[in-house]
Design a protein around this motif. Structure first.
Motif, PDB file in Angstrom:
ATOM      1  N   UNK A  65       1.070  -1.262  -0.262  1.00  0.00           N
ATOM      2  CA  UNK A  65       0.140  -0.134   0.053  1.00  0.00           C
ATOM      3  C   UNK A  65       0.805   1.138   0.343  1.00  0.00           C
ATOM      4  N   UNK A  66       2.469   0.958   0.382  1.00  0.00           N
ATOM      5  CA  UNK A  66       3.130   2.195   0.413  1.00  0.00           C
ATOM      6  C   UNK A  66       4.047   2.709  -0.985  1.00  0.00           C
ATOM      7  N   UNK A  67       4.096   3.400  -1.253  1.00  0.00           N
ATOM      8  CA  UNK A  67       4.929   4.096  -2.204  1.00  0.00           C
ATOM      9  C   UNK A  67       6.291   5.133  -2.122  1.00  0.00           C
ATOM     10  N   UNK A  68       7.351   4.670  -1.816  1.00  0.00           N
ATOM     11  CA  UNK A  68       8.575   5.552  -1.703  1.00  0.00           C
ATOM     12  C   UNK A  68       9.300   6.133  -2.410  1.00  0.00           C
ATOM     13  N   UNK A  69      10.181   7.542  -1.715  1.00  0.00           N
ATOM     14  CA  UNK A  69      10.585   8.167  -2.694  1.00  0.00           C
ATOM     15  C   UNK A  69      11.869   8.648  -1.669  1.00  0.00           C
ATOM     16  N   UNK A  70      13.123   9.088  -2.317  1.00  0.00           N
ATOM     17  CA  UNK A  70      14.202   9.540  -1.640  1.00  0.00           C
ATOM     18  C   UNK A  70      14.400  10.689  -2.244  1.00  0.00           C
ATOM     19  N   UNK A  71      15.125  11.509  -1.296  1.00  0.00           N
ATOM     20  CA  UNK A  71      15.616  13.254  -1.389  1.00  0.00           C
ATOM     21  C   UNK A  71      17.204  13.516  -0.849  1.00  0.00           C
ATOM     22  N   UNK A  72      18.099  13.746  -1.112  1.00  0.00           N
ATOM     23  CA  UNK A  72      18.953  14.126  -0.126  1.00  0.00           C
ATOM     24  C   UNK A  72      18.329  15.916   0.705  1.00  0.00           C
TER      25      UNK A  72
ATOM     26  N   UNK B 244       4.257   7.269   0.853  1.00  0.00           N
ATOM     27  CA  UNK B 244       2.574   7.358   0.463  1.00  0.00           C
ATOM     28  C   UNK B 244       1.679   6.588  -0.100  1.00  0.00           C
ATOM     29  N   UNK B 245       0.056   6.690   0.910  1.00  0.00           N
ATOM     30  CA  UNK B 245      -0.509   5.741   1.270  1.00  0.00           C
ATOM     31  C   UNK B 245      -1.323   5.739  -0.540  1.00  0.00           C
TER      32      UNK B 245
ATOM     33  N   UNK C 209      -4.617   3.689   6.953  1.00  0.00           N
ATOM     34  CA  UNK C 209      -3.638   2.807   7.395  1.00  0.00           C
ATOM     35  C   UNK C 209      -2.254   3.544   8.305  1.00  0.00           C
ATOM     36  N   UNK C 210      -1.944   3.114   8.632  1.00  0.00           N
ATOM     37  CA  UNK C 210      -1.275   3.750   9.763  1.00  0.00           C
ATOM     38  C   UNK C 210       0.386   3.291   9.867  1.00  0.00           C
ATOM     39  N   UNK C 211       1.013   4.338  10.690  1.00  0.00           N
ATOM     40  CA  UNK C 211       3.163   4.136  10.662  1.00  0.00           C
ATOM     41  C   UNK C 211       2.907   4.599  11.365  1.00  0.00           C
ATOM     42  N   UNK C 212       3.997   3.498  12.362  1.00  0.00           N
ATOM     43  CA  UNK C 212       4.354   4.389  13.699  1.00  0.00           C
ATOM     44  C   UNK C 212       5.767   3.225  14.229  1.00  0.00           C
ATOM     45  N   UNK C 213       6.414   4.479  14.197  1.00  0.00           N
ATOM     46  CA  UNK C 213       8.535   3.490  14.638  1.00  0.00           C
ATOM     47  C   UNK C 213       9.081   4.329  14.313  1.00  0.00           C
TER      48      UNK C 213
ATOM     49  N   UNK D 105       2.031   7.189  16.567  1.00  0.00           N
ATOM     50  CA  UNK D 105       0.751   6.545  15.178  1.00  0.00           C
ATOM     51  C   UNK D 105       0.495   7.375  13.974  1.00  0.00           C
ATOM     52  N   UNK D 106       1.166   7.817  12.836  1.00  0.00           N
ATOM     53  CA  UNK D 106       1.110   8.582  11.958  1.00  0.00           C
ATOM     54  C   UNK D 106      -0.442   7.335  11.398  1.00  0.00           C
ATOM     55  N   UNK D 107      -1.561   8.532  11.474  1.00  0.00           N
ATOM     56  CA  UNK D 107      -2.790   7.632  10.394  1.00  0.00           C
ATOM     57  C   UNK D 107      -2.652   8.233   9.642  1.00  0.00           C
ATOM     58  N   UNK D 108      -2.644   7.459   7.897  1.00  0.00           N
ATOM     59  CA  UNK D 108      -2.159   8.601   6.375  1.00  0.00           C
ATOM     60  C   UNK D 108      -3.558   7.793   5.395  1.00  0.00           C
ATOM     61  N   UNK D 109      -4.834   9.126   4.998  1.00  0.00           N
ATOM     62  CA  UNK D 109      -6.169   8.631   4.377  1.00  0.00           C
ATOM     63  C   UNK D 109      -5.276   8.000   3.125  1.00  0.00           C
ATOM     64  N   UNK D 110      -6.357   7.991   1.862  1.00  0.00           N
ATOM     65  CA  UNK D 110      -5.886   7.655   0.534  1.00  0.00           C
ATOM     66  C   UNK D 110      -4.903   8.767   0.448  1.00  0.00           C
ATOM     67  N   UNK D 111      -4.036   8.567  -0.476  1.00  0.00           N
ATOM     68  CA  UNK D 111      -3.165   9.612  -0.820  1.00  0.00           C
ATOM     69  C   UNK D 111      -2.065  10.259   0.165  1.00  0.00           C
TER      70      UNK D 111
END
Length: 228
Positions: free
Chosen positions: A89-96, A114-115, A121-125, A153-159
């Motif tokens: 469900x997660x899309x990732x990217x990285x920048x300096x 990005x959800x 859904x939620x992320x934590x830690x 805990x961080x709750x991510x709405x769609x998008x």
């Protein structure tokens, strides 16, 4: 003629006596206990008006009290917690990162999640971090992570988006550079970033490779505030 006169006088006396008795009777009735000054006796309250009304307050109005936590009580109700985000469900990217230690290496990087699912859904830690070659996340070299900050805990709405910031031991000098510890610097085309309950994610810088010293990194927890 005399007899008729006597009879008429007697009849009038009898009528006056009857009237006097009736008046006395009325006067005695009007003076009975419970007199309200008008000669009438107050009626007793009816059962309907004296019976308590169910659910009524002291004023007779319906009571507005409801048990705590019930609808209309003003009590807080807890919404069900969002489930941890699935890896897919997660899309990732990285920048300096804009704010990083002085040097010629990467210094610090911000990883964005990005959800992409249709549900919250939620992320934590704090994350785990490993350096890896392109296409080889299972052959990553683990970095020693020093966690900083308090995880929430961080709750991510769609998008919705969340972030972590990784700060490395900085490479110094030109060319391949050097490490202040005397060790050789290392470069990684990608990093594998793991999140508690949300899988591992291979991610590359949007420009260049990760250059760092001593295979150590300081990591913030997942946050809803975009780091600089």
């Amino acid at each position: 003629m005399l007899n008729g006169t006597r009879y008429g006088s007697a009849a009038r006396r009898a009528a006056l006596a009857t009237a006097a008795v009736s008046a006395a009777a009325l006067l005695m009735t009007a003076c009975q206990p419970g007199d309200d000054g008008t000669g009438s006796v107050p009626s007793a309250p009816s059962a309907a008006s004296s019976a308590p009304t169910g659910g009524a307050g002291p004023s007779g109005a319906p009571s507005s009290h409801t048990p705590s936590g019930k609808p209309g009580s003003g009590g807080a109700s807890s919404a069900p917690a969002a489930a941890p985000c699935a890896a897919e469900a997660l899309e990732t990217s990285m920048r300096q990162a804009d704010v990083r230690p002085d040097g010629t290496g990467t210094g610090a990087a911000v990883v964005e999640f990005t959800n992409t699912s249709g549900a919250s859904c939620s992320l934590q830690g704090h994350p785990t971090v490993a350096g890896a070659a392109n296409g080889s996340p299972d052959k990553g070299r683990p970095l020693a992570v020093t966690p900083t900050g308090t995880a929430a805990r961080v709750v991510l709405a769609p998008g919705g988006k969340a972030w972590i910031k990784l700060t490395f031991k900085q490479v110094q000098g030109e060319g391949d550079g050097y490490c202040a510890s005397g060790a050789d610097s290392a470069t990684y085309p990608t990093l594998v970033v793991g999140l508690p309950g949300a899988g591992a994610h291979q991610v590359a810088l949007d420009d260049g490779v990760v250059a760092e010293c001593d295979d150590t990194v300081t990591a913030t927890p997942v946050t809803a505030t975009k780091p600089s």
